[in-house]
Enzyme design. Structure first.
Site, PDB file in Angstrom:
ATOM      1  N   THR A  68       0.735  20.514 -19.589  1.00  9.74           N
ATOM      2  CA  THR A  68       0.353  19.821 -21.209  1.00  9.74           C
ATOM      3  C   THR A  68       0.531  20.775 -21.961  1.00  9.74           C
ATOM      4  OG1 THR A  68      -1.584  20.251 -19.116  1.00  9.74           O
ATOM      5  CG2 THR A  68      -2.113  19.609 -21.920  1.00  9.74           C
ATOM      6  N   LYS A 120      -2.579  34.189 -24.149  1.00  5.49           N
ATOM      7  CA  LYS A 120      -3.992  35.028 -24.739  1.00  5.49           C
ATOM      8  C   LYS A 120      -3.753  36.435 -24.090  1.00  5.49           C
ATOM      9  CE  LYS A 120      -5.237  31.338 -22.249  1.00  5.49           C
ATOM     10  NZ  LYS A 120      -6.769  29.964 -21.352  1.00  5.49           N
ATOM     11  N   GLU A 133      -0.409  31.357 -32.968  1.00 12.98           N
ATOM     12  CA  GLU A 133      -1.549  30.301 -33.105  1.00 12.98           C
ATOM     13  C   GLU A 133      -2.146  30.220 -31.857  1.00 12.98           C
ATOM     14  OE1 GLU A 133      -3.175  30.244 -37.659  1.00 12.98           O
ATOM     15  OE2 GLU A 133      -4.654  30.694 -35.473  1.00 12.98           O
ATOM     16  N   GLY A 157     -11.039  17.274 -14.557  1.00 15.54           N
ATOM     17  CA  GLY A 157      -9.780  18.035 -14.924  1.00 15.54           C
ATOM     18  C   GLY A 157     -10.053  18.944 -15.942  1.00 15.54           C
ATOM     19  N   ASP A 179     -11.252  34.697 -19.605  1.00 15.26           N
ATOM     20  CA  ASP A 179     -10.066  33.820 -21.221  1.00 15.26           C
ATOM     21  C   ASP A 179     -10.472  33.846 -22.053  1.00 15.26           C
ATOM     22  OD1 ASP A 179      -8.869  31.398 -21.942  1.00 15.26           O
ATOM     23  OD2 ASP A 179     -10.519  30.975 -22.566  1.00 15.26           O
ATOM     24  N   LYS A 199      -9.487  36.282 -25.663  1.00 15.75           N
ATOM     25  CA  LYS A 199      -8.847  35.603 -27.268  1.00 15.75           C
ATOM     26  C   LYS A 199      -9.804  36.382 -28.150  1.00 15.75           C
ATOM     27  CE  LYS A 199      -8.718  30.575 -25.581  1.00 15.75           C
ATOM     28  NZ  LYS A 199      -9.548  30.088 -24.483  1.00 15.75           N
TER      29      LYS A 199
END
Ligand code: HSE
Length: 425
Positions: free
Chosen positions: A15, A99, A123, A181, A195, A199
């Site tokens: 993606t 990350k 970034e 999805g 996750d 971060k």
């Protein structure tokens, strides 16, 4: 002057990689000369993609002498880390969206890059399309940032928003999100808060100028949040969000964590819904600012990757260390506060027999442990003789709260402590 194109190599054409490829097509000062993919035979419908530049060996990208910048867009620790180190040894600058690698091995990675006089920009790793790292390192450099409250995971924010608007269970919404999805087949990384923890670890390190170790970041996911919690929170003037938070106390110790929170409806983060991310920062002299926008997705994430690529491109012919403000400046590890030593305000949901004295004992257990109650509400559960009791406390010690929960768990009239959720101040 000769118009010499800067040569770029991509690792990953999923993606984010596709978004980067498509975005870079409209610029004529850069050229993607090699792209590593997992499966070379996969049909890709990407306009302008020349199959000849595709390889299934990522080392062909990092060893290509022509390439000056490598964008690593596959994630995970290995082989990403080895590929990045090989690229750096081969004199390439790095742009990454990784990350997990940054949170776990940031120190090693930046030291390695520094030894080789190379830049690693990232970034895209935190909150996808929202500009955060570059602003904190440059235009906010004159600030002492001491507080971050953020929604850094779109999947969980989507699930919590849907649970709220549909009055649906976590499992029901997760299933729908997977079908659409929005959530992965194995959702653990998102729903258990990993996750967001990766971060906030990097974000807090940059904002506080001190290294945060991921193993010291407290983490709880959203799997135990129920539709009843959502409904009750709403009635009491709150939304439930997965909040990544980092604060520096007056002694300079850091409290960094990820867990669900009740967020008052007057707060900005209460209104950040579905897959949107947002980061509220407090610092001096700027005061409070909130940045919000798309935290993931093909083009928003590509925006950050491409921005980093151009930051390097614009400096590439300089002989000195490029992008001096972006270099890693953290030499010190942050002293951390353990969750058990923090103070919080709590929402507690309890199911109990609807019998005499239960509320009294709840109040007594709290009083005995120095916990003052802000509100208490009891509702009969229809169809049986039990009651749902909701308590919101004033600010109190986590340690004391855990003692009270133990007392509740041992009270024969209390069937279950359904939830314990911290409340954002
Ligand atoms: N899995 C992340 C999220 C996106 O749901 O926000 C990539 O960081």
């Amino acid at each position: 002057m000769e118009n010499k194109k800067i040569k770029i190599g991509l690792i990953g054409l999923g993606t984010v990689g596709s978004g980067v490829f498509k975005t870079l097509q409209s610029f004529n000062n850069v050229e993607i000369v090699k792209i590593a993919v997992r499966n070379k035979n996969k049909k890709r419908n990407i306009e302008g993609l020349d199959e000849k530049i595709i390889t299934d060996n990522p080392y062909e990208v990092v060893n290509d002498p022509e390439i000056q910048i490598v964008a690593e867009l596959v994630g995970g620790v290995e082989p990403a880390f080895d590929l990045i180190k090989t690229a750096i040894k081969n004199d390439k600058h790095i742009v990454t969206a990784n990350k997990e690698l940054l949170a776990k091995y940031g120190e090693e990675l930046f030291n390695f890059a520094e030894e080789h006089n190379k830049v690693v920009l990232y970034e895209a790793a935190i909150a996808g399309g929202i500009p955060l790292i570059m602003p904190i390192k440059t235009i906010l450099a004159g600030n002492k940032i001491n507080k971050i409250k953020a929604i850094l995971n779109g999947t969980t924010n989507y699930i919590l928003t849907k649970m709220d608007v549909q009055n649906a269970s976590y499992n029901q919404v997760l299933k729908e999100a997977q079908e659409l999805g929005y959530a992965e087949t194995d959702p653990t990384g998102d729903v258990e808060g990993f996750d967001a923890a990766y971060k906030i670890t990097t974000l807090a390190t940059i904002a506080f100028g001190k290294r945060i170790k991921i193993e010291n970041v407290y983490r709880e996911g959203i799997t135990k949040v129920s539709p009843e919690d959502m409904k009750t929170a709403n009635e009491m003037g709150y939304k439930i969000k997965l909040i990544a938070s980092a604060e520096l106390n007056k002694d300079g110790k850091a409290d960094v964590r990820v867990h669900p929170m009740l967020v008052g409806k007057s707060k900005t983060l209460a209104h950040i819904d579905y897959v949107t991310n947002a980061v509220s920062l407090s610092g001096h002299p700027v005061g409070d600012i909130t940045l919000s926008g798309p935290g993931a997705g093909e083009f928003p994430t590509a925006s950050s990757v491409v921005g980093d690529i151009f930051a390097i491109v614009s400096e590439l012919d300089k002989s000195d260390y490029i992008l001096p403000m972006m270099r890693c400046t953290h030499e010190e590890n942050a002293e951390m506060i353990d969750i058990s030593d923090t103070e919080n305000k709590y929402y507690i949901s309890i199911t109990a027999n609807n019998s005499m004295g239960v509320i009294g004992r709840i109040g007594k257990a709290c009083e005995d442990n120095n916990i003052s109650l802000a509100s208490i509400m009891q509702k009969e559960v229809e169809g049986n003789s039990s009651a749902r009791i909701t308590v919101i406390t004033e600010l109190c010690k986590e340690k004391n709260m855990q003692k009270v929960i133990d007392i509740f768990n041992n009270d024969p009239a209390i069937t279950e402590v359904n939830s314990l959720i911290r409340v954002q101040l």
